[in-house]
Design an enzyme around this catalytic site. Structure first.
Site, PDB file in Angstrom:
ATOM      1  N   GLU A 171       0.802  -1.234   0.000  1.00 41.92           N
ATOM      2  CA  GLU A 171       0.000   0.000   0.000  1.00 41.92           C
ATOM      3  C   GLU A 171       0.834   1.284   0.000  1.00 41.92           C
ATOM      4  O   GLU A 171       0.606   2.178   0.804  1.00 41.92           O
ATOM      5  CB  GLU A 171      -0.956  -0.017   1.202  1.00 41.92           C
ATOM      6  CG  GLU A 171      -1.867  -1.220   1.181  1.00 41.92           C
ATOM      7  CD  GLU A 171      -2.774  -1.324   2.410  1.00 41.92           C
ATOM      8  OE1 GLU A 171      -2.763  -0.421   3.258  1.00 41.92           O
ATOM      9  OE2 GLU A 171      -3.501  -2.335   2.509  1.00 41.92           O
ATOM     10  N   ASN A 212       2.025  -5.186  -3.165  1.00 41.99           N
ATOM     11  CA  ASN A 212       0.625  -5.497  -2.855  1.00 41.99           C
ATOM     12  C   ASN A 212      -0.145  -4.210  -2.568  1.00 41.99           C
ATOM     13  O   ASN A 212       0.336  -3.350  -1.826  1.00 41.99           O
ATOM     14  CB  ASN A 212       0.613  -6.401  -1.606  1.00 41.99           C
ATOM     15  CG  ASN A 212      -0.747  -6.995  -1.300  1.00 41.99           C
ATOM     16  OD1 ASN A 212      -1.371  -7.596  -2.175  1.00 41.99           O
ATOM     17  ND2 ASN A 212      -1.219  -6.845  -0.071  1.00 41.99           N
ATOM     18  N   HIS A 249     -10.529  -5.903  -2.368  1.00 42.74           N
ATOM     19  CA  HIS A 249     -11.616  -5.750  -1.389  1.00 42.74           C
ATOM     20  C   HIS A 249     -12.747  -5.010  -2.108  1.00 42.74           C
ATOM     21  O   HIS A 249     -12.692  -3.793  -2.291  1.00 42.74           O
ATOM     22  CB  HIS A 249     -11.144  -4.930  -0.186  1.00 42.74           C
ATOM     23  CG  HIS A 249     -10.067  -5.580   0.610  1.00 42.74           C
ATOM     24  ND1 HIS A 249     -10.280  -6.720   1.344  1.00 42.74           N
ATOM     25  CD2 HIS A 249      -8.762  -5.254   0.787  1.00 42.74           C
ATOM     26  CE1 HIS A 249      -9.150  -7.071   1.961  1.00 42.74           C
ATOM     27  NE2 HIS A 249      -8.217  -6.209   1.620  1.00 42.74           N
ATOM     28  N   ASP A 280     -12.318 -10.138  -0.868  1.00 41.35           N
ATOM     29  CA  ASP A 280     -13.626 -10.232  -0.225  1.00 41.35           C
ATOM     30  C   ASP A 280     -14.586  -9.358  -1.020  1.00 41.35           C
ATOM     31  O   ASP A 280     -14.185  -8.361  -1.628  1.00 41.35           O
ATOM     32  CB  ASP A 280     -13.611  -9.895   1.272  1.00 41.35           C
ATOM     33  CG  ASP A 280     -12.891  -8.621   1.643  1.00 41.35           C
ATOM     34  OD1 ASP A 280     -12.748  -7.729   0.787  1.00 41.35           O
ATOM     35  OD2 ASP A 280     -12.469  -8.505   2.809  1.00 41.35           O
TER      36      ASP A 280
HETATM   37  O1  9MR Z   1      -7.618  -7.941   8.489  1.00 39.44           O
HETATM   38  C1  9MR Z   1      -6.676  -7.151   9.150  1.00 39.44           C
HETATM   39  C2  9MR Z   1      -7.278  -6.640  10.441  1.00 39.44           C
HETATM   40  O2  9MR Z   1      -7.457  -7.703  11.357  1.00 39.44           O
HETATM   41  C3  9MR Z   1      -6.387  -5.565  11.054  1.00 39.44           C
HETATM   42  O3  9MR Z   1      -7.049  -4.985  12.160  1.00 39.44           O
HETATM   43  C4  9MR Z   1      -6.072  -4.524  10.015  1.00 39.44           C
HETATM   44  C5  9MR Z   1      -5.153  -3.480  10.616  1.00 39.44           C
HETATM   45  O4  9MR Z   1      -4.567  -2.648   9.688  1.00 39.44           O
HETATM   46  O5  9MR Z   1      -5.447  -5.112   8.900  1.00 39.44           O
HETATM   47  C6  9MR Z   1      -6.320  -5.998   8.247  1.00 39.44           C
HETATM   48  O6  9MR Z   1      -5.698  -6.509   7.096  1.00 39.44           O
HETATM   49  C7  9MR Z   1      -5.392  -5.549   6.101  1.00 39.44           C
HETATM   50  C8  9MR Z   1      -4.162  -6.040   5.385  1.00 39.44           C
HETATM   51  O7  9MR Z   1      -3.127  -6.253   6.312  1.00 39.44           O
HETATM   52  C9  9MR Z   1      -3.706  -5.073   4.310  1.00 39.44           C
HETATM   53  N1  9MR Z   1      -4.766  -4.772   3.390  1.00 39.44           N
HETATM   54  C10 9MR Z   1      -6.015  -4.360   4.017  1.00 39.44           C
HETATM   55  C11 9MR Z   1      -6.482  -5.399   5.034  1.00 39.44           C
HETATM   56  C12 9MR Z   1      -7.820  -5.007   5.616  1.00 39.44           C
HETATM   57  O8  9MR Z   1      -7.732  -3.801   6.307  1.00 39.44           O
END
Ligand code: 9MR
Length: 477
Positions: A171, A212, A249, A280
């Site tokens: 990101e 990613n 997403h 998702d």
């Molecule tokens: O699913 C993850 C969630 O449990 C965490 O709280 C969150 C914190 O930043 O990160 C989520 O996973 C993310 C992933 O690491 C990167 N792309 C976006 C995902 C959803 O926010």
């Protein structure tokens, strides 16, 4: 991630499924008939992982370590998936809570579970502006850059040989404008992304290295174009990148785009693999199922699309649980979306993956040994050899050193080398240096004092300036 997106009931752009139930049933029968002859697994064609494998792909899910005691969760995981991504456990805050103090126990639980059950692991994520430990958030400039390099080196080395693909950088682009996201990492200099990739390659040469991101699914979006241009530039300049991860997403604010397949194809045409890394799709019923099926068909249509990972197992496991975006409901039952995915996998793709797919930046296509072989043979008697691997970028370097003992083994060792003029060591691991410039002798630390006959141990150091390479003088007791 920083984005706030509206929740919706699926994609307005979703295309209707073209197949009839009859065709689907026929395809399913044909697949079962085939697997009777060739299958190595009794479940081929009836689970996501087995069906994806028949197409030369994987099917994965995000996994949370604390849920590995939930028998329903583990039951579905073991039955359906053959790739896992630790949802949070490999992030910087989890793996290096204090600077230089590494914590791998939660991530190890997932890796061990995966290995014990024949699943591979996507590593997520080595360098990211989010989920940094507090100490890193408070760093800037060269101190942060060096901390990032050391973090990548340590984590990727620890898991060397166990990771199918790393999300090396996550990101890094802004949601609009086609520019980099502002972050403490970005403020260390534009080259931070390529330094991250070079560092990861040096630490784990066998893992695919991915960039990613999210909202890079629509080919016309500026963010997609910006990432595309970065990958193109990296390929042109030999920066070691092997794959691009599309988080995907999807919801009403960020819908599945009708040009998704085009996006995957265009990236693949740059000479990188593409992977759907955090899929998702908010919604329910037929609309959601159709979109899921379309995503699978798009991946199967692109030969370099290696596989699909959904971001959780049951709707209740999702980071967006109220959007019910996953393949199993909160009770672990298969949803229509599950059936659509399985049907699409079993129907097959228009473009089979190549049976051998040599990456252009040359990680091995077979799993790497857990430790790389030494490039010089071990000495035959007493003594030792020291082989240096240099990861150099403009202004800084990491040197990894392999100390290989002779036939007598070692009980205490030292390595002496001379740094090029202007070079200075800023950080050393698994050895004790005598100086930071000029001629430096590195001595063993307590835990690696002994090396078995013909065995080896590794240490490393990073610094500014031009680093040393080649071999160094090694002395063993
Ligand atoms: O699913 C993850 C969630 O449990 C965490 O709280 C969150 C914190 O930043 O990160 C989520 O996973 C993310 C992933 O690491 C990167 N792309 C976006 C995902 C959803 O926010």
């Amino acid at each position: 991630m920083d984005k706030v997106l509206a929740r919706g009931s699926g994609s307005p752009n979703a295309r209707p499924g073209p197949r009839t139930a009859l065709l689907s049933a026929v395809a399913g029968v044909a697949m079962i008939a085939t697997t009777v002859v060739v299958a190595t697994s009794a479940s081929a064609g009836t689970t996501l992982g087995a069906s994806a494998a028949e197409q030369g792909r994987y099917f994965g899910t995000a996994v949370a370590a604390y849920k590995l005691s939930d028998s329903q969760y583990v039951g579905i995981l073991n039955r359906e998936f053959n790739m896992v991504t630790p949802e949070n456990e490999m992030k910087w805050d989890a793996t290096e809570p204090s600077q230089g103090q590494f914590s791998f126990s939660s991530a190890d639980r997932i890796v061990n579970h995966a290995q014990a059950n024949g699943m591979r692991v996507r590593g997520h994520a080595l360098a990211w502006h989010s989920q940094q430990p507090g100490w890193a958030q408070n760093l800037s400039g060269s101190a942060l850059r060096q901390a990032m390099v050391n973090h990548i080196t340590q984590v990727a080395t620890y898991y060397r040989g166990k990771i199918y693909a790393w999300d090396v950088v996550n990101e890094a682009f802004a949601d609009s404008g086609g520019v980099r996201r502002d972050s403490n990492l970005q403020r260390t200099g534009d080259d931070w992304i390529e330094v991250a990739f070079r560092t990861a390659r040096a630490a784990d040469p066998g893992a695919k290295l991915c960039y990613n991101d999210y909202n890079t699914d629509n080919w016309t979006w500026a963010k997609t174009q910006a990432v595309y241009n970065m990958v193109k530039d990296f390929k042109a300049r030999g920066v070691p990148i092997d794959c691009v991860g599309f988080q995907s997403h999807f919801n009403s604010g960020s819908p599945y785009p009708s040009n998704y397949r085009t996006t995957l194809q265009n990236f693949a045409a740059l000479g990188v693999d593409v992977q759907i890394t955090e899929l998702d799709i908010e919604g329910s019923g037929t609309t959601q199922a159709t979109t899921y099926g379309n995503v699978v068909k798009d991946c199967l249509a692109v030969s370099r699309c290696n596989g699909i990972t959904v971001w959780g197992i049951r709707d209740s496991d999702s980071w967006r649980s109220s959007g019910t975006p996953l393949l199993f409901d909160g009770n672990g039952n298969k949803k229509p979306a599950y059936t659509a995915v399985l049907d699409a996998l079993n129907a097959g793709g228009t473009t089979p993956p190549p049976t051998t797919a040599p990456p252009t930046t040359a990680p091995p296509t077979t799993p790497p040994p857990t430790t790389a072989p030494p490039t010089t043979p071990p000495p035959t008697g007493n003594g030792c050899t020291a082989t240096l691997t240099l990861n150099q970028w403009e202004g800084g370097f990491v040197t990894s050193v392999r100390v290989t003992a002779g036939a007598a083994g070692a009980n205490g060792w030292s390595v002496t080398l001379t740094l090029p003029a202007g070079a200075s060591i800023t950080n050393t691991w698994s050895a004790q240096p005598s100086a930071t410039t000029g001629t430096v002798t590195f001595r063993n630390v307590d835990y690696n004092v002994r090396i078995a006959p013909g065995g080896y141990t590794d240490f490393g150091f990073q610094g500014v300036g031009t680093g040393p390479s080649g071999t160094a003088t090694c002395t063993a007791n």
